[in-house]
Design a protein around this motif. Structure first.
Motif, PDB file in Angstrom:
ATOM      1  N   GLY A 105      66.175  70.305 151.272  1.00  0.00           N
ATOM      2  CA  GLY A 105      66.552  71.701 151.457  1.00  0.00           C
ATOM      3  C   GLY A 105      65.745  72.618 150.565  1.00  0.00           C
ATOM      4  O   GLY A 105      65.305  73.693 150.987  1.00  0.00           O
ATOM      5  N   PHE A 106      65.530  72.182 149.310  1.00  0.00           N
ATOM      6  CA  PHE A 106      64.712  72.969 148.396  1.00  0.00           C
ATOM      7  C   PHE A 106      63.267  73.033 148.881  1.00  0.00           C
ATOM      8  O   PHE A 106      62.625  74.092 148.820  1.00  0.00           O
ATOM      9  N   GLN A 107      62.742  71.920 149.376  1.00  0.00           N
ATOM     10  CA  GLN A 107      61.372  71.896 149.886  1.00  0.00           C
ATOM     11  C   GLN A 107      61.204  72.881 151.038  1.00  0.00           C
ATOM     12  O   GLN A 107      60.213  73.620 151.100  1.00  0.00           O
ATOM     13  N   GLU A 108      62.168  72.902 151.937  1.00  0.00           N
ATOM     14  CA  GLU A 108      62.110  73.819 153.074  1.00  0.00           C
ATOM     15  C   GLU A 108      62.102  75.269 152.599  1.00  0.00           C
ATOM     16  O   GLU A 108      61.292  76.086 153.045  1.00  0.00           O
ATOM     17  N   GLY A 109      63.017  75.596 151.700  1.00  0.00           N
ATOM     18  CA  GLY A 109      63.104  76.970 151.209  1.00  0.00           C
ATOM     19  C   GLY A 109      61.875  77.384 150.420  1.00  0.00           C
ATOM     20  O   GLY A 109      61.342  78.485 150.617  1.00  0.00           O
ATOM     21  N   LYS A 112      58.616  77.588 152.671  1.00  0.00           N
ATOM     22  CA  LYS A 112      58.698  78.736 153.571  1.00  0.00           C
ATOM     23  C   LYS A 112      58.446  80.017 152.785  1.00  0.00           C
ATOM     24  O   LYS A 112      57.743  80.923 153.264  1.00  0.00           O
ATOM     25  N   TRP A 113      59.016  80.115 151.599  1.00  0.00           N
ATOM     26  CA  TRP A 113      58.758  81.277 150.750  1.00  0.00           C
ATOM     27  C   TRP A 113      57.280  81.347 150.379  1.00  0.00           C
ATOM     28  O   TRP A 113      56.666  82.418 150.436  1.00  0.00           O
ATOM     29  N   PHE A 114      56.691  80.217 150.033  1.00  0.00           N
ATOM     30  CA  PHE A 114      55.281  80.176 149.632  1.00  0.00           C
ATOM     31  C   PHE A 114      54.375  80.597 150.789  1.00  0.00           C
ATOM     32  O   PHE A 114      53.432  81.379 150.605  1.00  0.00           O
ATOM     33  N   MET A 118      51.815  83.847 150.950  1.00  0.00           N
ATOM     34  CA  MET A 118      50.400  83.720 151.288  1.00  0.00           C
ATOM     35  C   MET A 118      50.064  84.503 152.562  1.00  0.00           C
ATOM     36  O   MET A 118      49.014  85.148 152.655  1.00  0.00           O
ATOM     37  N   ASP A 119      50.971  84.477 153.535  1.00  0.00           N
ATOM     38  CA  ASP A 119      50.713  85.169 154.796  1.00  0.00           C
ATOM     39  C   ASP A 119      50.748  86.686 154.609  1.00  0.00           C
ATOM     40  O   ASP A 119      49.911  87.414 155.159  1.00  0.00           O
ATOM     41  N   ASN A 120      51.695  87.161 153.817  1.00  0.00           N
ATOM     42  CA  ASN A 120      51.837  88.609 153.632  1.00  0.00           C
ATOM     43  C   ASN A 120      50.676  89.228 152.862  1.00  0.00           C
ATOM     44  O   ASN A 120      50.435  90.437 152.967  1.00  0.00           O
ATOM     45  N   THR A 121      49.967  88.424 152.091  1.00  0.00           N
ATOM     46  CA  THR A 121      48.816  88.971 151.372  1.00  0.00           C
ATOM     47  C   THR A 121      47.682  89.348 152.324  1.00  0.00           C
ATOM     48  O   THR A 121      46.784  90.120 151.944  1.00  0.00           O
ATOM     49  N   LEU A 122      47.718  88.819 153.543  1.00  0.00           N
ATOM     50  CA  LEU A 122      46.644  89.125 154.496  1.00  0.00           C
ATOM     51  C   LEU A 122      46.719  90.557 155.006  1.00  0.00           C
ATOM     52  O   LEU A 122      45.689  91.179 155.278  1.00  0.00           O
TER      53      LEU A 122
END
Length: 221
Positions: A105-109, A112-114, A118-122
């Motif tokens: 669950g932590f890996q998923e969260g 996804k946040w990471f 990274m995507d929003n910096t584009l």
């Protein structure tokens, strides 16, 4: 005395909840639509790549008609079923927690946040790339880097800090600005519509890998 104290406590909590609801209004329909639009689409960007890699407009048009049936609708139904089964904040993190253990669950969260970071910096970079065509100064690092930091770090962080209703209002405003040029160009292009171009297809120019990548990118939220 104890009963009266409990009543006062309940009334006090109700007043606090009422005040909290008034100071933190829920999203109305239009801001919610705008947020979903930016989460899933953000505009008709990517259509050009599907036409180019599809060797013409025909495969692109067929893809936009057929792909939602076999990809988007099942995905929406799965999401709706899981969201109603777990009616609480957390979405896919809670779904993973209920199936596996807290580690996954932590890996998923986290990832996804990471990926979101990274995507929003584009997008500030793309915005500056568009802007530099009219204002060449934004092609220089001394103007580009401070502007990028101001948009991404200060402006966007401040919007999120102010609350969801401010983000929703901003999404409506940005969505209107994004769609307005396409609406204007769509109206201006009406006299130039040539339906025979919609069935153009050159199999020699079809790039299947790029075509399917473009289709999946357009229909994956």
């Amino acid at each position: 005395m104890g009963v009266e104290a409990n009543k006062q406590t309940i009334l006090s909590n109700d007043q606090k909840n009422t005040t909290y609801k008034k100071s933190n209004p829920k999203l109305t329909l239009l801001p919610r639509i705008a947020l979903i639009f930016y989460k899933v689409s953000g505009g008709p960007f990517g259509v050009e790549d599907s036409v180019k890699s599809g060797g013409g407009a025909l495969l692109s048009l067929l893809g936009f008609l057929i792909f939602p049936i076999f990809w988007s609708i099942p995905e929406a139904l799965i999401t709706a079923e899981l969201a109603t089964s777990f009616p609480e904040n957390g979405s896919y993190v809670i779904w993973i927690l209920s199936t596996f253990d807290p580690f996954w669950g932590f890996q998923e969260g986290f990832w996804k946040w990471f990926s979101g970071v990274m995507d929003n910096t584009l997008y500030p970079v793309l915005f500056l790339d568009y802007l530099k065509q009219s204002l060449p100064i934004f092609d220089q690092l001394y103007a580009r880097i401070p502007t990028f930091l101001a948009i991404y770090t200060i402006l966007l962080t401040h919007l999120n800090y102010r609350g969801l209703h401010i983000v929703g209002f901003s999404a409506v405003l940005l969505g209107s600005c994004s769609l307005l040029p396409f609406a204007v160009m769509g109206i201006l292009s009406i006299p130039k519509i040539r339906p025979k171009r919609w069935i153009t297809l050159d199999f020699k120019k079809v790039q299947w890998k790029g075509y399917f990548n473009s289709m999946f990118w357009n229909f994956t939220s």
